[in-house]
Scaffold this motif. Structure first.
Motif, PDB file in Angstrom:
ATOM      1  N   ARG A 165       0.826 -13.676 -16.395  1.00 43.57           N
ATOM      2  CA  ARG A 165       1.802 -13.191 -15.220  1.00 43.57           C
ATOM      3  C   ARG A 165       2.995 -13.046 -15.865  1.00 43.57           C
ATOM      4  O   ARG A 165       3.666 -12.026 -15.545  1.00 43.57           O
ATOM      5  CB  ARG A 165       1.712 -14.364 -14.074  1.00 43.57           C
ATOM      6  CG  ARG A 165       2.783 -14.408 -13.097  1.00 43.57           C
ATOM      7  CD  ARG A 165       2.599 -12.996 -12.307  1.00 43.57           C
ATOM      8  NE  ARG A 165       1.558 -12.731 -11.826  1.00 43.57           N
ATOM      9  CZ  ARG A 165       0.939 -11.339 -11.340  1.00 43.57           C
ATOM     10  NH1 ARG A 165       1.820 -10.318 -11.554  1.00 43.57           N
ATOM     11  NH2 ARG A 165      -0.416 -11.189 -10.759  1.00 43.57           N
ATOM     12  N   TYR A 168       3.062  -9.803 -17.941  1.00 41.71           N
ATOM     13  CA  TYR A 168       2.555  -8.759 -16.969  1.00 41.71           C
ATOM     14  C   TYR A 168       4.012  -8.406 -16.220  1.00 41.71           C
ATOM     15  O   TYR A 168       4.309  -6.854 -16.068  1.00 41.71           O
ATOM     16  CB  TYR A 168       1.591  -9.090 -15.743  1.00 41.71           C
ATOM     17  CG  TYR A 168       1.067  -7.941 -15.159  1.00 41.71           C
ATOM     18  CD1 TYR A 168       0.182  -7.091 -15.505  1.00 41.71           C
ATOM     19  CD2 TYR A 168       1.912  -7.706 -13.803  1.00 41.71           C
ATOM     20  CE1 TYR A 168      -0.377  -6.321 -14.497  1.00 41.71           C
ATOM     21  CE2 TYR A 168       1.556  -6.580 -13.031  1.00 41.71           C
ATOM     22  CZ  TYR A 168       0.320  -5.660 -13.420  1.00 41.71           C
ATOM     23  OH  TYR A 168       0.135  -4.563 -12.635  1.00 41.71           O
ATOM     24  N   ARG A 176       1.332  -0.890 -20.110  1.00 41.24           N
ATOM     25  CA  ARG A 176       0.209  -1.387 -19.500  1.00 41.24           C
ATOM     26  C   ARG A 176      -0.359  -2.660 -20.402  1.00 41.24           C
ATOM     27  O   ARG A 176       0.004  -2.756 -21.524  1.00 41.24           O
ATOM     28  CB  ARG A 176      -1.095  -0.506 -19.607  1.00 41.24           C
ATOM     29  CG  ARG A 176      -0.952   0.766 -19.217  1.00 41.24           C
ATOM     30  CD  ARG A 176      -2.274   1.632 -18.896  1.00 41.24           C
ATOM     31  NE  ARG A 176      -2.895   1.487 -20.287  1.00 41.24           N
ATOM     32  CZ  ARG A 176      -4.175   2.203 -20.486  1.00 41.24           C
ATOM     33  NH1 ARG A 176      -4.880   2.406 -19.708  1.00 41.24           N
ATOM     34  NH2 ARG A 176      -4.527   2.298 -21.607  1.00 41.24           N
ATOM     35  N   MET A 177      -1.041  -3.510 -19.855  1.00 43.31           N
ATOM     36  CA  MET A 177      -1.417  -4.795 -20.625  1.00 43.31           C
ATOM     37  C   MET A 177      -3.081  -4.490 -20.639  1.00 43.31           C
ATOM     38  O   MET A 177      -3.737  -4.418 -19.549  1.00 43.31           O
ATOM     39  CB  MET A 177      -1.298  -5.990 -19.781  1.00 43.31           C
ATOM     40  CG  MET A 177      -1.922  -7.226 -20.298  1.00 43.31           C
ATOM     41  SD  MET A 177      -1.436  -8.579 -19.145  1.00 43.31           S
ATOM     42  CE  MET A 177       0.112  -8.998 -19.335  1.00 43.31           C
ATOM     43  N   CYS A 203      -7.418  -9.627 -14.618  1.00 41.75           N
ATOM     44  CA  CYS A 203      -6.788  -8.376 -14.589  1.00 41.75           C
ATOM     45  C   CYS A 203      -6.672  -8.166 -13.154  1.00 41.75           C
ATOM     46  O   CYS A 203      -5.560  -7.500 -12.724  1.00 41.75           O
ATOM     47  CB  CYS A 203      -7.696  -7.237 -15.450  1.00 41.75           C
ATOM     48  SG  CYS A 203      -7.252  -7.221 -17.045  1.00 41.75           S
ATOM     49  N   LEU A 206      -3.746  -9.867 -11.685  1.00 44.33           N
ATOM     50  CA  LEU A 206      -2.652  -9.488 -12.341  1.00 44.33           C
ATOM     51  C   LEU A 206      -1.965  -8.051 -11.575  1.00 44.33           C
ATOM     52  O   LEU A 206      -1.045  -8.199 -11.076  1.00 44.33           O
ATOM     53  CB  LEU A 206      -2.566  -9.311 -13.794  1.00 44.33           C
ATOM     54  CG  LEU A 206      -2.525 -10.387 -14.614  1.00 44.33           C
ATOM     55  CD1 LEU A 206      -3.138 -10.163 -16.073  1.00 44.33           C
ATOM     56  CD2 LEU A 206      -1.295 -11.430 -14.509  1.00 44.33           C
ATOM     57  N   LYS A 209      -1.469  -2.616 -13.584  1.00 52.02           N
ATOM     58  CA  LYS A 209      -1.194  -2.174 -14.929  1.00 52.02           C
ATOM     59  C   LYS A 209      -2.026  -3.144 -16.132  1.00 52.02           C
ATOM     60  O   LYS A 209      -1.953  -3.035 -17.209  1.00 52.02           O
ATOM     61  CB  LYS A 209       0.226  -2.756 -15.477  1.00 52.02           C
ATOM     62  CG  LYS A 209       1.411  -1.700 -14.560  1.00 52.02           C
ATOM     63  CD  LYS A 209       2.618  -2.290 -15.044  1.00 52.02           C
ATOM     64  CE  LYS A 209       3.663  -1.552 -14.159  1.00 52.02           C
ATOM     65  NZ  LYS A 209       4.998  -2.516 -14.245  1.00 52.02           N
ATOM     66  N   ALA A 210      -2.919  -3.933 -15.600  1.00 49.66           N
ATOM     67  CA  ALA A 210      -3.761  -4.785 -16.298  1.00 49.66           C
ATOM     68  C   ALA A 210      -5.138  -4.366 -16.471  1.00 49.66           C
ATOM     69  O   ALA A 210      -5.640  -3.960 -15.385  1.00 49.66           O
ATOM     70  CB  ALA A 210      -3.861  -6.342 -16.003  1.00 49.66           C
TER      71      ALA A 210
END
Lengths: 389, 389, 389, 389
Positions: A165, A168, A176-177, A203, A206, A209-210
């Motif tokens: 978190r 992120y 992005r992750m 993801c 999150l 973006k994950a």
């Protein structure tokens, strides 16, 4: 839905595969690392090698970095060096597994000091991304336990969620992750991100973006990887691949070497899900170790294997396939798929390369180029880059 | 956090394990079903056998049904019969795999007519639940494909989601849907619900009444099941167990027979997650096949195995364990867990039974009871119940 | 056939387990070796540590050596040092996998020069045996290939047979060759000795001094190891064990840690085959890596785990078991075995130690002894021993 | 050593694949057998179907029988019927797993009466061979145990050896015994012939008429089958194949369907060992179940898959391969093998068929032939043959 030859070629022209800086360096097993002549001694030389692969294949224009292995004082300068060579810097890979402190875990360590240190490293990787212009932060954790009881399985998930978190929230708008999972190794009893379901659940919590990254060598025996591909595409959560191949565990062999049919089935799901185009957002990366074979040609071979599997996937007569599937004709449906796999796409790809001004045979071209001899001669002295370097 | 003996006993007294009607009937492998004397010929006789197991163990008061195997004209009457025997009807299991129509799938079949038929069957199972007062609808699908290309992996997920949604919306206020996954068999290439991640993702989209069920025999080799237990507990999505054991695939052996240490580790995660109490909502079911061993004592043995694993899990000195974990003492933490596993809990459980007015040795009591001889004599004529009956 | 308590104790008193010099040194995975304080810096210190394990457990009086890791100028002096410490030198392990030359194999290398070099090393190991008085030459080869086509599978067998024959013929009258097999790692496609069948076939052709060694971590998932034990005992070809445990691959965890029930079943076959007595000739060795846990107590724990499994195996009421087996009572036969496994043998073993003048709890005694603190303080400077040292 | 096109064609012309009578009949999983229209109702109709496969492929001139499934009053008449259809009777397969008596084993049963009965059945199979002129007796035993302790592992080996010896001694001069092994199923804990090593050891003790048969679906995950092929060829003990394919366990899918690259590697070892020629003595059989796909075209497809894998194996440039292997050029050696695998051999084989007066596309020819419609119409009434019939 079946594609014309022109459509196939156009699609293949747009394909992009990212190569990893560490695959150009020495690697090995726990038993032995066999060094090779001409191996890069720093990130600049790794990028030079990656550029050779791109010049010969035409579809490998980006290079993944590994921090701290590829740490330099000035990432802007490294990015400029890449550009001069004709490539750009790609995903940034964090490394929180090679410090004494991480013996019992990094972001899931029972010790809050170590968790802080590990999370700080991840945040610094985002700083690197800011400097290099990279979009993707790829997170693989060696975290886990070796013995039942060693640590609390569930508490480690809480710690993992907390760290993810924080990182992120640090991501920029266009960053992005990518969360990677792995069944086992180096942890032997539990791994804190052991399967796609765990990565997916994190993801999902999150945010957009994950995304999940599939390393093709990170599954239990008998796992159907193309199912995971299809499922994650359906859920909008497939962010990247780490391609390689394996017979037993995470062997990290050249992509397509151990099971070319599996690679084809994976690429078919990508084609079927309209996810091949770079605009879709999947980062198709290699993540391999060339322990006993020459490194640059092994990477070229891997890029070609992915390309050949893709060409075969594009050849599938999807009209015939769909009709057979809908009518419940098991044999005809299987035959439609196999017809493409059994085709020899090498002439098509050689022709495509020629059209694009490339040598039709990149491996032969590399052998002829003298590059291998050149680096073997020039890269003497200094310390060869390797898994710990 | 370590429990007193009284707390352990109280917890064990409250434990509940559900036995499956079909485990009392004939079963086998694809090679042969070996019939046994005295096997039930109808749902009433199955329930009578289950009641014997409960009378002897004291912790198996409910019986899972399988529809259509256990279809009767009047489920109210069946429920009354159960009550007279001292048990109640438990989860309703759907069966959409034994009709010619389901050759290529049930709710994921490419043919919409078959999908409709399968979904209707699931809805009828909810009708049965209304009649029996069952809380749980357990859904296991044999759906999948045998050959690459046979059907579209992703389209089958769409069909699955549609059917699950329709059934979910039909559930009453106190009813739940338990979604089961399985790696393979009877489908050999893809299974539409192959792993916990897929089941979890569907349950999450369906809503709070949908929960994942873990069948301990349904995983790839090397899968860490207690990790899945811990993870699903953390996510609030673990609804039930199908206990059994296995050496290779879905062997459906007696729970705890193949790997008693694994069963202990699973039960430890349940204890650690405060999820043993029936009020938590997990349905601890057996799902086994007794192909070559006598059925009723095999089920008693399985119930005892789960109970013994639970008692060991309750014995863990969680204060010592937690301290060792927090201090990173790998060996001490492992030893704290192993100390409980290495204990012999049989005297404790025998004493508990005696306190509760039960025979301390349920297996011996069964052998002495004459029940086996009685049913072997009485249940002659009619057709023995079996996997297809 | 069931044993009296006195017979059990007498048998346990005679049990012998050999510990490996390298387990006292640093080890790790390909990702990282985590060094530990107090780790030995030379063979002398390794033997000192092994002697501690023997003094505390009473059943580990020999130490395996690894050549060249444990090469010293004067092996007679090393043997004397051992004797002073109360232990003796055991099996000699060859190492033909950590030299640049062995990248593509040692005795199976396509290059005859490398094969010669490797075979010469094996012959030198017999020289060491002559000096140390060791009976056993343990041969493990990392030889194999990573890619289909890399080398000729069958030609490599010819080369392997040639080298084994030359070394076999060099053995003295009281010397043996122990041939080890392993499914994979570090070779990923073929291994030249991948399974017990291959090792057995070679040993059979070599003659009576060649025996198979079973490393419990070297099998494919789902392999029934106790079957192999029983089969090799029947054929008179089981020469030794390398004990350790694993969840996935060759994890090299503490023996009995991952699957204590399996270890019990293995030891039961040993007991059933009358093969526990040192006079039978099996060398019961440990072969483990303690990557994250303290090394000496981990080895003590492993010795105790093997001992506890043995005690349980000796407890099996073989009369009852045999009767149940002969009458085809599956449940009674299984129960006879499980009754022993479910027993807590720790009080028995603690008593036995006390009778023999040992501390009843060797782990606690080690913690109290101050030895760990002593070596951490004294062994500073010099280079810690490790897998490559 | 590389072959000319003429040599390749000549070799392919001589290739022979035997199809199994039971693959034309109904089969299924433990969950369900899905019957198909037109399935044979007796051994005569099975042979008629096999003859169709041979007429279309030109390389499947023999049919394996299964006793008692294919028991007829007059085997001479059955042999004549086969000859009229253009095929001959091949291997005789014993079946000692579908009688109530065999619940706890056949030749390894603890009960001597059952062992006698089972051995007598095997001897009767040799009588059948005398009548049919079959050379091969194929022995597969489902014998094993489901639970630890159920029976004595080693005593079962003694019983197995005794039965095999008696049958071996009954064989005629031109008859052979093919001993099959299988990891698991239907036994779940131990199997009495679980791996090639066990089968090999027994065959070695029996004598030259006993040979090992490799069923490609009978191995643990990760087993390298081509290694076993190469090894048994070297030992002169490879007698036959049961071809099929699998993703997980013994899935019995069409040969080459799950892993065409593996089938190619296997056939390469056959070619490399000069063992393809029928004169060498290997019986290349199929052993498959067509549970959901049409049976006759599935068998044709399987025959073609083996043929295509063989053609690719013959295409390997063995001069180039050998040179690369000897020089240690990993990538060039792998490329030499892959070059053959990546070739499309279908045109070559279509041409070969045309030269031999066959339709270039056997599957299309079958679909056009009207045979399927004919048997669906004619084979009404009577009982369809199946795994139990």
């Amino acid at each position: 839905m079946s594609l014309s030859l022109d459509q196939i070629k156009e699609t293949l022209r747009a394909q992009r595969i990212e190569t990893p800086s560490w695959a150009y360096a020495n690697s090995g097993t726990r038993f032995k690392v066999f060094p090779q002549p001409g191996v890069p001694r720093d990130p600049y030389e790794k990028i030079a090698d990656a550029a050779v692969v791109h010049r010969l294949t035409g579809i490998a224009p980006t290079v993944s970095l590994h921090i701290p292995w590829d740490r330099v004082d000035d990432f802007t300068k490294l990015a400029e060096h890449a550009q001069e060579q004709g490539v750009t810097l790609g995903a940034v890979n964090s490394n929180v597994f090679q410090d004494e402190d991480y013996k019992l875990g990094s972001v899931t360590n029972p010790d809050p000091r170590v968790r802080r240190k590990a999370t700080d490293h991840l945040l610094q990787c985002v700083d690197v991304m800011d400097a290099t212009g990279s979009r993707d932060l790829k997170l693989w954790f060696s975290d886990g336990t070796n013995y039942p009881g060693q640590d609390d399985i569930r508490a480690r998930q809480d710690r993992l969620a907390t760290a993810l978190r924080e990182v992120y929230d640090r991501l920029g708008d266009n960053q992005r992750m990518l969360v990677e999972y792995k069944l086992f190794e180096p942890a032997f009893y539990t791994t804190d991100l052991p399967d796609w379901g765990t990565a997916y659940a994190h993801c999902l919590e999150l945010g957009p973006k994950a995304q999940v990254v599939i390393d093709t060598g990170h599954h239990a025996p008998g796992t159907n990887i193309e199912f995971i591909v299809a499922f994650l595409l359906r859920q909008g959560k497939l962010g990247a691949f780490d391609f390689n191949s394996r017979f037993y565990a995470d062997d990290d062999l050249m992509a397509g070497a151990a099971d070319p049919f599996q690679l084809f089935r994976i690429m078919y799901e990508i084609v079927r899900g309209d996810a091949l185009d770079p605009a879709y957002g999947i980062n198709f990366m290699l993540d391999q170790c060339h322990n006993i074979e020459a490194k640059i040609p092994a990477i070229i071979r891997s890029v070609l294997n992915v390309q050949e599997a893709t060409a075969k996937a594009l050849l599938v007569d999807r009209d015939a396939l769909g009709e057979a599937q809908r009518s419940g004709d098991v044999l005809a449906a299987n035959a439609a798929l196999m017809d493409a796999f059994n085709s020899d796409v090498r002439p098509l790809l050689a022709g495509l390369r020629a059209e694009n001004g490339l040598d039709p045979d990149p491996i032969a071209a590399y052998r002829r180029s003298g590059y291998q001899e050149k680096i073997a001669t020039e890269r003497v002295g200094g310390e060869q880059a390797g898994w710990g370097a």
